[in-house]
Design an enzyme around this catalytic site. Structure first.
Site, mmCIF file in Angstrom:
data_model
loop_
_atom_site.group_PDB
_atom_site.id
_atom_site.type_symbol
_atom_site.label_atom_id
_atom_site.label_comp_id
_atom_site.label_asym_id
_atom_site.label_seq_id
_atom_site.Cartn_x
_atom_site.Cartn_y
_atom_site.Cartn_z
ATOM 1 N N PHE A 198 -14.721 31.082 84.356
ATOM 2 C CA PHE A 198 -14.000 29.727 84.363
ATOM 3 C C PHE A 198 -13.939 29.073 85.469
ATOM 4 O O PHE A 198 -13.543 27.921 85.530
ATOM 5 C CB PHE A 198 -12.285 30.168 83.948
ATOM 6 C CG PHE A 198 -11.724 31.052 85.191
ATOM 7 C CD1 PHE A 198 -11.268 29.926 86.180
ATOM 8 C CD2 PHE A 198 -11.890 32.462 85.507
ATOM 9 C CE1 PHE A 198 -10.494 30.522 87.274
ATOM 10 C CE2 PHE A 198 -11.054 32.886 86.525
ATOM 11 C CZ PHE A 198 -10.404 31.949 87.720
ATOM 12 N N SER A 256 -16.963 38.344 85.872
ATOM 13 C CA SER A 256 -16.505 39.728 86.928
ATOM 14 C C SER A 256 -17.529 40.818 86.742
ATOM 15 O O SER A 256 -18.166 40.960 85.825
ATOM 16 C CB SER A 256 -15.249 40.051 86.475
ATOM 17 O OG SER A 256 -15.017 40.357 85.033
ATOM 18 N N CYS A 274 -16.794 33.190 93.825
ATOM 19 C CA CYS A 274 -17.430 34.265 93.936
ATOM 20 C C CYS A 274 -17.964 34.313 95.571
ATOM 21 O O CYS A 274 -18.278 35.375 95.902
ATOM 22 C CB CYS A 274 -18.428 34.523 93.004
ATOM 23 S SG CYS A 274 -19.891 33.393 93.350
#
Ligand code: NAD
Length: 483
Positions: A150, A227, A282
């Site tokens: 997302f 993830s 990230c």
């Protein structure tokens, strides 16, 4: 009644057969923007059928023609730059400048794909034996899929789609069901490009459609970003099904600040790295490790500046930090801050129970600074994915490197220093795939592979750069003798 986003296949917008859907909210206002269907296995079958049927004609379309589509595509994105950025802000909650940065990075990936006619070239040798010539050719490998997160809804799909199709493959994108609107717009632009039907396909949904793609016998390979627990599932499912896979996972990025660093410049960089996109990157700085005397200076300076950040609606150009993605994310982040406090850390700036006037329904977490974080505690080990920066103290350079290398993640790490020896030692010994020296967010540009080690990456060939050419092509060796 809000509308339901459609899938795109065979050059047409089609409704999913799904009975379930995800609600897509503007995370600042709480407004329901759309529903995203949880596409079914049948929807995925139809998309793969479309991509497979398009492959033969597309692979034999000259590579220069394929690259020309990317030239037109780039112009289209540039023409719609502000509109795309606004869509990203509305569905994600980041600021306009952050959204513009994301779109700019996406354009750079389209630029990279224009080089495919050069990058796909291979090598050869005459008279490898008497009268025998040997050459390598790179060929497109078939139908590829990408499953994306997302947090960069426009940029991450562009890490993959342009290069994959310019190499001659056909493609299916499954974006995050939390942010399907930027990719919907991406496909509206692709639709206008008039690519042959079936070259690009969009399937909206969650885990079931991702699984159906990974299990489909006609899908050659999968690119994934998300993830780490999911990256591991993706890697295992794809390899079990005989597919090539590149799975980029989560992170816990450390920044070491040496006593010889320019503290003012370091703090400015660290602020952007930790709180940009409300920490939902990230490559976000998660832990600043102050070495020796640098710790107290960092703590004092950060405490002042973090509390002064202006949090608000992303479409307001004066906003410095936006929302997190959802109320569920707020609850997760706040509970991690509580856990850290319970472990004895000091919450210096507390972003819990944060409100922004006029946006009472927003998913807010204020910028948070936590000091005295110890090894093996939640803030030293777990990805928060929110606007929380932790401070740890190291005795010396070696201690800092040891703290960083204890992490199970290895996405990025940076050092702030004016000492070349420390910079060199850091590059040499830190186990992370993207290293920054006096840079807070070590983000590789599109022509370099996106690093990632340990639990931050599962696979062999990374996204972007020459790795992506390898990933999206099959090499064939031709040995010829003509008598
Ligand atoms: P996520 O792992 O929850 O979801 C990513 C994608 O996987 C989505 O499309 C989702 O629908 C799908 N998915 C979720 N569960 C699945 C399952 N069990 N099986 C198959 N597919 C499944 O990630 P997110 O919350 O959307 O994104 C945030 C995460 O992404 C963070 O951990 C962040 O660090 C990471 N990230 C990594 C990079 C990188 O380059 N390494 C870049 C951006 C984001």
């Amino acid at each position: 009644m809000s509308r339901t986003v459609k899938n795109y296949l065979d050059g047409e917008w089609v409704e999913s057969g799904a009975s379930d859907a995800f609600a897509v909210h503007d995370p600042a206002t709480g407004e329901l923007l759309a529903n995203c269907p949880d596409s079914t296995r049948e929807d995925v079958d139809a998309a793969v059928k479309s991509a497979k049927a398009a492959f033969d004609e597309w692979r034999s379309t000259p590579v220069l023609v394929r690259a020309q589509y990317m030239h037109h595509f780039k112009v289209m994105v540039e023409d719609n730059f502000e509109k795309v950025s606004q869509i990203v802000v509305r569905e994600h909650g980041k600021t306009m400048d952050e959204a513009r940065g994301e779109v700019r990075r996406g354009v750079e990936s389209i630029d990279f794909a224009m080089s495919v006619p050069v990058l796909m070239r291979s090598d050869g040798l005459e008279d490898i034996s008497s009268g025998i010539d040997e050459t390598t050719v790179r060929q497109p490998a078939g139908v590829f899929a990408a499953i994306t997160p997302f947090n960069f809804p426009f940029m991450v799909p562009l890490w993959f789609l342009p290069t994959a199709i310019t190499c001659g493959n056909t493609f299916i994108l499954k974006p995050s069901p939390q942010t399907p609107l930027a990719t919907e717009y991406l496909f509206e632009m692709l639709d206008e490009l008039d690519l042959p039907e079936g070259v690009v396909n969009l399937v909206n949904g969650g885990a079931p459609s991702a699984t159906a793609l990974m299990e489909h016998p006609d899908v050659t390979g999968v690119s994934f970003v998300g993830s780490s627990p999911v990256a591991k599932i993706i890697y295992e499912t794809c390899t079990r099904n005989g597919k090539r896979v590149q799975a980029q996972g989560g992170a816990k990025n450390y920044i070491a600040v040496m006593p010889d660093a320019d503290i003012e410049a370091s703090v400015k960089n660290i602020l952007g790295a930790a709180y940009g996109c409300a920490g939902q990157r990230c490559l976000a700085a998660a832990v600043a490790v102050g070495v020796g005397d640098a710790y107290d200076q960092l703590k004092d300076e950060l405490a002042k500046q973090v509390a002064a950040l202006k949090v608000g609606y992303g479409l307001d150009e004066t906003t410095q930090m936006g929302t997190v993605i959802s109320d569920a994310a707020v609850n997760r982040i706040e509970s991690m801050i509580g856990q850290s406090e319970g472990e004895g850390a000091e919450v210096v700036v507390d972003g819990r129970d944060f409100q922004v006037d006029g946006y009472e329904n927003g998913s807010w977490v204020g910028p948070t600074l936590i000091a005295d974080v110890q090894r093996n505690t939640v803030m030293a080990t777990e990805e928060v994915f929110g606007p929380v920066l932790s401070l740890m103290q190291a005795d010396d350079f070696e201690d800092a490197v040891d703290i960083i290398n204890q992490s199970r993640y290895g996405n990025a790490a940076s050092i702030f220093t004016s000492n070349g020896k420390h910079a060199r030692e850091f590059k040499y010994s830190v186990n992370a795939g993207n290293i920054g020296v006096n840079i807070g967010v070590a983000a590789p540009s599109a022509s370099f592979p996106f690093g990632g080690q340990k639990d931050s990456f599962f696979g062999d060939l990374h996204g972007q750069g020459m790795d992506s050419i390898e990933f999206y092509t099959e090499r064939k060796i031709v040995i010829e003798r003509w008598v």
